[in-house]
Scaffold this motif. Structure first.
Motif, PDB file in Angstrom:
ATOM      1  N   ARG A   1       0.849  -1.184   0.000  1.00  0.00           N
ATOM      2  CA  ARG A   1       0.000   0.000   0.000  1.00  0.00           C
ATOM      3  C   ARG A   1       0.890   1.242   0.000  1.00  0.00           C
ATOM      4  O   ARG A   1       2.082   1.170   0.291  1.00  0.00           O
ATOM      5  N   MET A   2       0.335   2.373  -0.322  1.00  0.00           N
ATOM      6  CA  MET A   2       1.121   3.604  -0.367  1.00  0.00           C
ATOM      7  C   MET A   2       1.732   3.899   1.001  1.00  0.00           C
ATOM      8  O   MET A   2       1.075   3.746   2.030  1.00  0.00           O
ATOM      9  N   PRO A   3       2.999   4.292   1.028  1.00  0.00           N
ATOM     10  CA  PRO A   3       3.645   4.573   2.316  1.00  0.00           C
ATOM     11  C   PRO A   3       3.064   5.816   2.980  1.00  0.00           C
ATOM     12  O   PRO A   3       2.634   6.766   2.317  1.00  0.00           O
ATOM     13  N   ASP A   4       3.067   5.788   4.301  1.00  0.00           N
ATOM     14  CA  ASP A   4       2.654   6.942   5.098  1.00  0.00           C
ATOM     15  C   ASP A   4       3.915   7.492   5.764  1.00  0.00           C
ATOM     16  O   ASP A   4       4.563   6.790   6.553  1.00  0.00           O
ATOM     17  N   ILE A   5       4.264   8.739   5.460  1.00  0.00           N
ATOM     18  CA  ILE A   5       5.524   9.319   5.930  1.00  0.00           C
ATOM     19  C   ILE A   5       5.243  10.534   6.798  1.00  0.00           C
ATOM     20  O   ILE A   5       4.478  11.427   6.412  1.00  0.00           O
ATOM     21  N   LYS A   6       5.861  10.551   7.958  1.00  0.00           N
ATOM     22  CA  LYS A   6       5.753  11.692   8.859  1.00  0.00           C
ATOM     23  C   LYS A   6       7.151  12.268   9.094  1.00  0.00           C
ATOM     24  O   LYS A   6       8.086  11.535   9.391  1.00  0.00           O
TER      25      LYS A   6
ATOM     26  N   ALA B   1       8.458   6.339   8.496  1.00  0.00           N
ATOM     27  CA  ALA B   1       7.594   5.891   7.400  1.00  0.00           C
ATOM     28  C   ALA B   1       6.999   4.534   7.736  1.00  0.00           C
ATOM     29  O   ALA B   1       7.688   3.666   8.285  1.00  0.00           O
ATOM     30  N   THR B   2       5.724   4.347   7.415  1.00  0.00           N
ATOM     31  CA  THR B   2       5.040   3.078   7.642  1.00  0.00           C
ATOM     32  C   THR B   2       4.535   2.534   6.315  1.00  0.00           C
ATOM     33  O   THR B   2       3.943   3.273   5.518  1.00  0.00           O
ATOM     34  N   ILE B   3       4.789   1.251   6.091  1.00  0.00           N
ATOM     35  CA  ILE B   3       4.380   0.582   4.856  1.00  0.00           C
ATOM     36  C   ILE B   3       3.575  -0.649   5.234  1.00  0.00           C
ATOM     37  O   ILE B   3       4.050  -1.512   5.979  1.00  0.00           O
ATOM     38  N   ILE B   4       2.361  -0.769   4.737  1.00  0.00           N
ATOM     39  CA  ILE B   4       1.500  -1.919   5.016  1.00  0.00           C
ATOM     40  C   ILE B   4       1.454  -2.807   3.780  1.00  0.00           C
ATOM     41  O   ILE B   4       1.333  -2.318   2.651  1.00  0.00           O
ATOM     42  N   SER B   5       1.570  -4.108   3.998  1.00  0.00           N
ATOM     43  CA  SER B   5       1.547  -5.051   2.881  1.00  0.00           C
ATOM     44  C   SER B   5       0.200  -5.029   2.181  1.00  0.00           C
ATOM     45  O   SER B   5      -0.819  -4.630   2.763  1.00  0.00           O
ATOM     46  N   ASN B   6       0.195  -5.463   0.927  1.00  0.00           N
ATOM     47  CA  ASN B   6      -1.051  -5.440   0.155  1.00  0.00           C
ATOM     48  C   ASN B   6      -2.144  -6.285   0.792  1.00  0.00           C
ATOM     49  O   ASN B   6      -3.335  -5.948   0.703  1.00  0.00           O
ATOM     50  N   ASP B   7      -1.746  -7.394   1.448  1.00  0.00           N
ATOM     51  CA  ASP B   7      -2.758  -8.241   2.082  1.00  0.00           C
ATOM     52  C   ASP B   7      -3.133  -7.767   3.479  1.00  0.00           C
ATOM     53  O   ASP B   7      -3.995  -8.352   4.136  1.00  0.00           O
ATOM     54  N   GLY B   8      -2.475  -6.704   3.950  1.00  0.00           N
ATOM     55  CA  GLY B   8      -2.793  -6.144   5.255  1.00  0.00           C
ATOM     56  C   GLY B   8      -2.233  -6.905   6.434  1.00  0.00           C
ATOM     57  O   GLY B   8      -2.525  -6.560   7.590  1.00  0.00           O
ATOM     58  N   ASN B   9      -1.394  -7.912   6.180  1.00  0.00           N
ATOM     59  CA  ASN B   9      -0.887  -8.739   7.279  1.00  0.00           C
ATOM     60  C   ASN B   9       0.280  -8.111   8.038  1.00  0.00           C
ATOM     61  O   ASN B   9       0.484  -8.405   9.215  1.00  0.00           O
ATOM     62  N   PHE B  10       1.068  -7.272   7.348  1.00  0.00           N
ATOM     63  CA  PHE B  10       2.277  -6.735   7.964  1.00  0.00           C
ATOM     64  C   PHE B  10       2.377  -5.229   7.773  1.00  0.00           C
ATOM     65  O   PHE B  10       1.960  -4.698   6.742  1.00  0.00           O
ATOM     66  N   ALA B  11       2.950  -4.592   8.790  1.00  0.00           N
ATOM     67  CA  ALA B  11       3.231  -3.161   8.704  1.00  0.00           C
ATOM     68  C   ALA B  11       4.681  -2.946   9.110  1.00  0.00           C
ATOM     69  O   ALA B  11       5.088  -3.303  10.221  1.00  0.00           O
ATOM     70  N   ALA B  12       5.474  -2.400   8.196  1.00  0.00           N
ATOM     71  CA  ALA B  12       6.876  -2.097   8.478  1.00  0.00           C
ATOM     72  C   ALA B  12       7.007  -0.610   8.774  1.00  0.00           C
ATOM     73  O   ALA B  12       6.395   0.222   8.101  1.00  0.00           O
ATOM     74  N   THR B  13       7.799  -0.282   9.767  1.00  0.00           N
ATOM     75  CA  THR B  13       8.068   1.116  10.116  1.00  0.00           C
ATOM     76  C   THR B  13       9.573   1.327  10.138  1.00  0.00           C
ATOM     77  O   THR B  13      10.306   0.544  10.747  1.00  0.00           O
ATOM     78  N   ILE B  14      10.030   2.373   9.467  1.00  0.00           N
ATOM     79  CA  ILE B  14      11.451   2.680   9.440  1.00  0.00           C
ATOM     80  C   ILE B  14      11.664   4.153   9.785  1.00  0.00           C
ATOM     81  O   ILE B  14      10.851   5.009   9.427  1.00  0.00           O
ATOM     82  N   ARG B  15      12.745   4.431  10.527  1.00  0.00           N
ATOM     83  CA  ARG B  15      13.076   5.786  10.934  1.00  0.00           C
ATOM     84  C   ARG B  15      14.283   6.293  10.161  1.00  0.00           C
ATOM     85  O   ARG B  15      14.943   5.556   9.443  1.00  0.00           O
ATOM     86  N   ASP B  16      14.572   7.554  10.358  1.00  0.00           N
ATOM     87  CA  ASP B  16      15.711   8.170   9.677  1.00  0.00           C
ATOM     88  C   ASP B  16      17.041   7.563  10.105  1.00  0.00           C
ATOM     89  O   ASP B  16      18.034   7.657   9.382  1.00  0.00           O
ATOM     90  N   ASP B  17      17.104   6.916  11.287  1.00  0.00           N
ATOM     91  CA  ASP B  17      18.340   6.273  11.727  1.00  0.00           C
ATOM     92  C   ASP B  17      18.373   4.791  11.359  1.00  0.00           C
ATOM     93  O   ASP B  17      19.145   4.020  11.894  1.00  0.00           O
TER      94      ASP B  17
END
Length: 364
Positions: free
Chosen positions: A320-325, A335-351
């Motif tokens: 799905r489209m990333p959500d960036i704050k 930034a948070t990225i959710i898989s197309n099937d909705g099962n996983f959400a990855a979050t990554i920071r600037d570090d």
């Protein structure tokens, strides 16, 4: 490595250069096993001219007469890198040379993100140490053996040296999200890589002398060491945990386990892509000029060099489209990225700190 347990498992493929497609001149292979408490590594490093200078000299602040961590890659060495939870933070590094001198450390995050070394070399007895009881947990073990000839003796050429290492799970998982249950379960994945640093040598006065001239590097013959790895990084820098390979744990009969793809791979890869794109955007004077962005359209203009090139990574195709704050006046992002099937959400920071969770629990 002649124990029956090692004989039951095969070797990895030969190591390759860290960043080029040139085949290394000397072969390196690895075996791995594990039990309730330890992750075991067995390596074989072919070399007709084995040398090592670092033995019992101490390079830390623990006081005279005490053996402790040393910068082993100044010699030819074998290196182990383990990221127990795949977060790119609090990963462990272990180095050993042919004389069995070791250096082990914990990196709170990659050097490129402002990380620092936690070891006895830096912090003395309070520093992280795999090979000694530390922090209330068990100690690891390491031993090496030179085969054929004699180390540091050009008149008696060698064949290869072997290394056997046992690192405790509770040390490898220390200060990660795996610390409460350090032993991996069936089907679990850890990130890891293995490296061999090899310096060219010549003979003067009956002794080996280091004369840097790399063989398989991007510019062969340049005055550098060679870096040969299990899983190619793509750049001459091991401290990029998102570029390491996978350890897949299983409890099936030895050699009978089939490869299982990481179901989190897509969101992890896109999260890493965003990390590289954001830093490229920030460093470009014509784009971010020192600031990160929440604008995905603007981020597409950045000249990112991620570990995996993903077409349409920011277009909502593989996820799905990333959500960036963005925060702190543009100097940080999440930034948070959710898989197309909705099962996983990855979050990554600037570090570069990367986590993956069940997206349903995340929403709740």
């Amino acid at each position: 490595l002649d124990d029956e347990a090692w004989g039951q498992v095969g070797w990895t493929e030969a190591f390759e250069d860290i960043s080029s497609s040139i085949t290394p001149r000397l072969e390196t292979r690895l075996k791995m096993r594990y039990d309730q408490d330890y992750l075991y590594f067995g390596g074989i490093l072919h070399d007709p001219a084995i040398f090592a200078n670092i033995s019992s000299t101490c390079h830390c602040n623990q006081g005279p007469g005490h053996e402790c961590d040393q910068v082993i890659f100044h010699d030819n060495d074998f290196e182990i890198f383990v990221d127990a939870d795949g977060s790119t933070h609090n990963y462990k590094e272990f180095e050993v040379n042919a004389l069995n001198a070791t250096w082990d450390l914990l990196l709170n995050k990659p050097y490129g993100d402002g990380g620092y070394e936690n070891s006895t070399r830096v912090f003395g007895p309070q520093g992280f140490d795999d090979l000694r009881p530390w922090g209330g947990v068990s100690s690891g073990m390491c031993r090496t053996h030179v085969h054929g000839g004699q180390i540091n003796n050009p008149k008696r050429p060698t064949k290869y040296w072997t290394v056997e290492v046992a690192l405790p799970f509770d040390k490898l998982a220390f200060n990660t999200t795996k610390h409460h249950r350090p032993r991996p379960q069936k089907g679990e994945y850890w990130r890891a890589d293995f490296s061999r640093v090899q310096w060219a040598v010549s003979v003067h006065g009956g002794k080996y002398w280091k004369e840097p001239s790399c063989q398989s590097c991007p510019v062969p013959g340049s005055p550098h060491e060679d870096n040969w790895v299990w899983s190619r990084i793509g750049v001459v820098a091991m401290h990029n945990p998102e570029r390491w390979g996978y350890l897949q744990f299983a409890d099936d009969r030895v050699n009978s386990t089939s490869i299982k793809r990481d179901p989190q791979w897509a969101v992890r890869s896109i999260a890493s892509y965003i990390y590289y794109a954001q830093h490229a955007y920030k460093s470009d004077p014509s784009l971010g000029n020192g600031s990160f962005t929440e604008d995905v359209n603007a981020l597409r203009k950045a000249k990112a060099e991620p570990p995996v090139e993903i077409p349409f990574a920011l277009d909502g195709v593989c996820s799905r489209m990333p959500d960036i704050k963005v925060g702190n006046k543009g100097t940080s992002f999440e930034a948070t990225i959710i898989s197309n099937d909705g099962n996983f959400a990855a979050t990554i920071r600037d570090d570069r700190y990367l986590t993956v969770s069940d997206s349903i629990h995340m929403v709740l």
